[in-house]
Design a protein around this motif. Structure first.
Motif, PDB file in Angstrom:
ATOM      1  N   MET A  12      -2.938   4.115  17.536  1.00 24.09           N
ATOM      2  CA  MET A  12      -3.353   5.260  16.713  1.00 24.09           C
ATOM      3  C   MET A  12      -3.315   4.904  15.222  1.00 24.09           C
ATOM      4  O   MET A  12      -2.340   4.316  14.747  1.00 24.09           O
ATOM      5  CB  MET A  12      -2.381   6.428  16.930  1.00 24.09           C
ATOM      6  N   ILE A  13      -4.363   5.284  14.522  1.00 23.85           N
ATOM      7  CA  ILE A  13      -4.353   5.173  13.068  1.00 23.85           C
ATOM      8  C   ILE A  13      -4.008   6.573  12.558  1.00 23.85           C
ATOM      9  O   ILE A  13      -4.807   7.496  12.665  1.00 23.85           O
ATOM     10  CB  ILE A  13      -5.732   4.709  12.547  1.00 23.85           C
ATOM     11  N   ASP A  14      -2.779   6.717  12.075  1.00 25.74           N
ATOM     12  CA  ASP A  14      -2.273   8.050  11.760  1.00 25.74           C
ATOM     13  C   ASP A  14      -2.367   8.327  10.266  1.00 25.74           C
ATOM     14  O   ASP A  14      -1.555   7.851   9.468  1.00 25.74           O
ATOM     15  CB  ASP A  14      -0.828   8.170  12.247  1.00 25.74           C
ATOM     16  N   GLU A  33      -9.256  12.111  17.170  1.00 27.05           N
ATOM     17  CA  GLU A  33      -8.046  11.766  17.931  1.00 27.05           C
ATOM     18  C   GLU A  33      -8.413  11.042  19.234  1.00 27.05           C
ATOM     19  O   GLU A  33      -7.755  10.072  19.612  1.00 27.05           O
ATOM     20  CB  GLU A  33      -7.233  13.037  18.212  1.00 27.05           C
ATOM     21  N   GLN A  34      -9.461  11.532  19.886  1.00 31.35           N
ATOM     22  CA  GLN A  34      -9.930  10.866  21.123  1.00 31.35           C
ATOM     23  C   GLN A  34     -10.252   9.412  20.866  1.00 31.35           C
ATOM     24  O   GLN A  34     -10.100   8.565  21.738  1.00 31.35           O
ATOM     25  CB  GLN A  34     -11.206  11.560  21.650  1.00 31.35           C
ATOM     26  N   ALA A  35     -10.696   9.126  19.646  1.00 28.51           N
ATOM     27  CA  ALA A  35     -11.105   7.756  19.313  1.00 28.51           C
ATOM     28  C   ALA A  35     -10.000   7.003  18.568  1.00 28.51           C
ATOM     29  O   ALA A  35     -10.251   5.937  17.997  1.00 28.51           O
ATOM     30  CB  ALA A  35     -12.385   7.812  18.476  1.00 28.51           C
ATOM     31  N   GLY A  36      -8.779   7.562  18.552  1.00 30.29           N
ATOM     32  CA  GLY A  36      -7.649   6.804  18.007  1.00 30.29           C
ATOM     33  C   GLY A  36      -7.368   6.981  16.529  1.00 30.29           C
ATOM     34  O   GLY A  36      -6.656   6.178  15.929  1.00 30.29           O
ATOM     35  N   VAL A  37      -7.918   8.052  15.931  1.00 31.66           N
ATOM     36  CA  VAL A  37      -7.664   8.289  14.502  1.00 31.66           C
ATOM     37  C   VAL A  37      -7.138   9.710  14.319  1.00 31.66           C
ATOM     38  O   VAL A  37      -7.753  10.673  14.780  1.00 31.66           O
ATOM     39  CB  VAL A  37      -8.955   8.096  13.665  1.00 31.66           C
ATOM     40  N   LEU A  38      -6.008   9.825  13.655  1.00 31.39           N
ATOM     41  CA  LEU A  38      -5.446  11.150  13.389  1.00 31.39           C
ATOM     42  C   LEU A  38      -5.663  11.533  11.930  1.00 31.39           C
ATOM     43  O   LEU A  38      -5.291  10.790  11.021  1.00 31.39           O
ATOM     44  CB  LEU A  38      -3.944  11.167  13.703  1.00 31.39           C
ATOM     45  N   ASP A  86      -7.567  -0.709   8.925  1.00 34.21           N
ATOM     46  CA  ASP A  86      -7.453   0.631   9.511  1.00 34.21           C
ATOM     47  C   ASP A  86      -8.413   1.610   8.821  1.00 34.21           C
ATOM     48  O   ASP A  86      -8.960   2.518   9.461  1.00 34.21           O
ATOM     49  CB  ASP A  86      -6.015   1.153   9.383  1.00 34.21           C
ATOM     50  N   LYS A 112     -11.811   1.008  10.245  1.00 29.65           N
ATOM     51  CA  LYS A 112     -11.910   1.577  11.588  1.00 29.65           C
ATOM     52  C   LYS A 112     -12.027   3.103  11.508  1.00 29.65           C
ATOM     53  O   LYS A 112     -12.856   3.706  12.198  1.00 29.65           O
ATOM     54  CB  LYS A 112     -10.668   1.162  12.403  1.00 29.65           C
ATOM     55  N   VAL A 132     -15.124   5.330  12.975  1.00 23.08           N
ATOM     56  CA  VAL A 132     -14.915   6.406  13.942  1.00 23.08           C
ATOM     57  C   VAL A 132     -15.415   7.745  13.391  1.00 23.08           C
ATOM     58  O   VAL A 132     -16.060   8.516  14.098  1.00 23.08           O
ATOM     59  CB  VAL A 132     -13.410   6.488  14.321  1.00 23.08           C
TER      60      VAL A 132
END
Ligand SMILES: *Cc1c(COP(=O)(O)O)cnc(C)c1O
Length: 343
Positions: free
Chosen positions: A1-3, A303-308, A329, A332, A336
């Protein structure tokens, strides 16, 4: 996750965990914790104040300061969207019995004239006891809700000077004062000089697990220690956490420039996406806000694609860079976001 929700999501680095594990601790309530004492001395020194008190959160630090400076029924002047008010659940009313007068602000700042205008001037025919005492002005640097904006030093000093003329004390919510200093080149102590109390956080961009400190002159910090205890902040072997904070103060301040560069690049990339509203030039530190339709849905798709990211309103998203976010990040996250928006 990229938060990218906040700079509070950082976790301690291996080096920080090592100093935490090795910390020599004592009972902070008895002033026996050597690392807490070292942290308090270091922060007071950095801010050129007599003393500082280490507390569990930035909210407690601010609320202790408000309690120190005011009596029930007093009024505090702050900028629209001030963290001390709405973002601290109305604590000024609950914990100190005071009202916050949020005055109109320009990207988190306001003028000396606006301060003067917010102080009632009783006409000669009326007793001054009919008017609320405005006893404190509170500034936020950087200003969170306005987008991590930095107060220009001369504007800040003109505000605290007029506040002084009006008989008010001045408090600085410097949760991200470190970011303001790195972005502007103005030393923390110079930003802090005209304030009676200054709060700084270790758990935001600096990357420590927890804690804030409130700095000021000896008498005020003595009074602050009383309210820290009264508000339930007498934490015992707090040196474990203070060790992380001290490590962060020594090792993670300069690197905030990387967060600012990443935020700026993120803002630039976001601005190229059709249908998104943002002024990349207004991103001064590590907080990026942008306007977009259906922000909550966009954030779910991200979020589904890993980014918050954080949907702060139906049509506004916040993304914050920090210790755990690298240049790749940002790339990315932009890729996304473009996919989610469909460009
Ligand atoms: C985060 C923050 C605080 C409060 O810090 P907590 O440790 O989360 O209680 C205070 N002021 C500002 C401007 C903040 O961004």
């Amino acid at each position: 996750m990229i938060d990218l929700r906040s700079d509070t999501v950082t976790t301690p680095t291996d080096a920080m965990r090592k100093v935490i594990a090795d910390a020599e601790v004592g009972d902070d309530v008895y002033h026996d914790d050597p690392v807490v004492l070292a942290l308090e001395e270091r922060v007071a020194g950095l801010l050129s104040k007599d003393d500082a008190v280490y507390v569990p959160t930035g909210t407690m630090s601010n609320q202790v300061a408000l309690r120190v400076h005011t009596d029930p029924g007093d009024v505090v002047i702050a900028a629209q969207g001030a963290h001390i008010n709405g973002h601290e659940l109305g604590a000024p009313a609950v914990l100190s019995g005071i009202r916050v007068n949020e005055i109109p602000s320009e990207r988190g700042t306001f003028t000396a004239e606006a301060v003067r205008a917010a102080v009632p001037v009783p006409p000669p025919s009326m007793p001054s006891s009919l008017f609320e005492p405005v006893t404190l002005v509170a500034l936020e640097n950087t200003h969170n809700e306005a987008g991590g904006t930095v107060w220009p030093l001369d504007l800040l000093e003109s505000v605290t000077a007029v506040a002084g003329e009006c008989g008010m004390a001045a408090h600085l919510d410097g949760a991200r004062l470190w970011n303001a200093s790195v972005a502007s080149g103005v030393a923390e102590a110079d930003f802090a000089a005209s304030f009676h109390t200054v709060s700084v956080c270790f758990s935001k961009g600096l990357g420590a697990p927890m804690g804030s400190a409130l700095a000021g002159e000896t008498g005020l910090i003595e009074r602050a220690r009383r309210f820290k205890q009264l508000f339930g902040g007498g934490f015992r072997q707090a040196g474990m956490m203070a060790a992380g904070a001290l490590y962060a103060v020594e090792n993670h301040r300069d690197r905030l420039a990387e967060d600012h560069a990443n935020a700026s690049r993120l803002a630039g990339g976001v601005s190229e996406i059709p249908g998104v509203q943002i002024e990349p030039a207004e991103v001064e530190t590590n907080i990026v806000y942008f306007g977009i339709a259906d922000a909550p849905r966009v954030c779910l798709d991200l979020e589904q694609a890993g980014v918050l990211m954080l949907p702060v309103s139906p049509n506004r998203i916040r993304a914050v860079t920090h210790l755990g976010i690298e240049s790749a990040d940002v790339n990315k996250a932009l890729t996304v976001l473009r996919e989610v928006v469909g460009v």
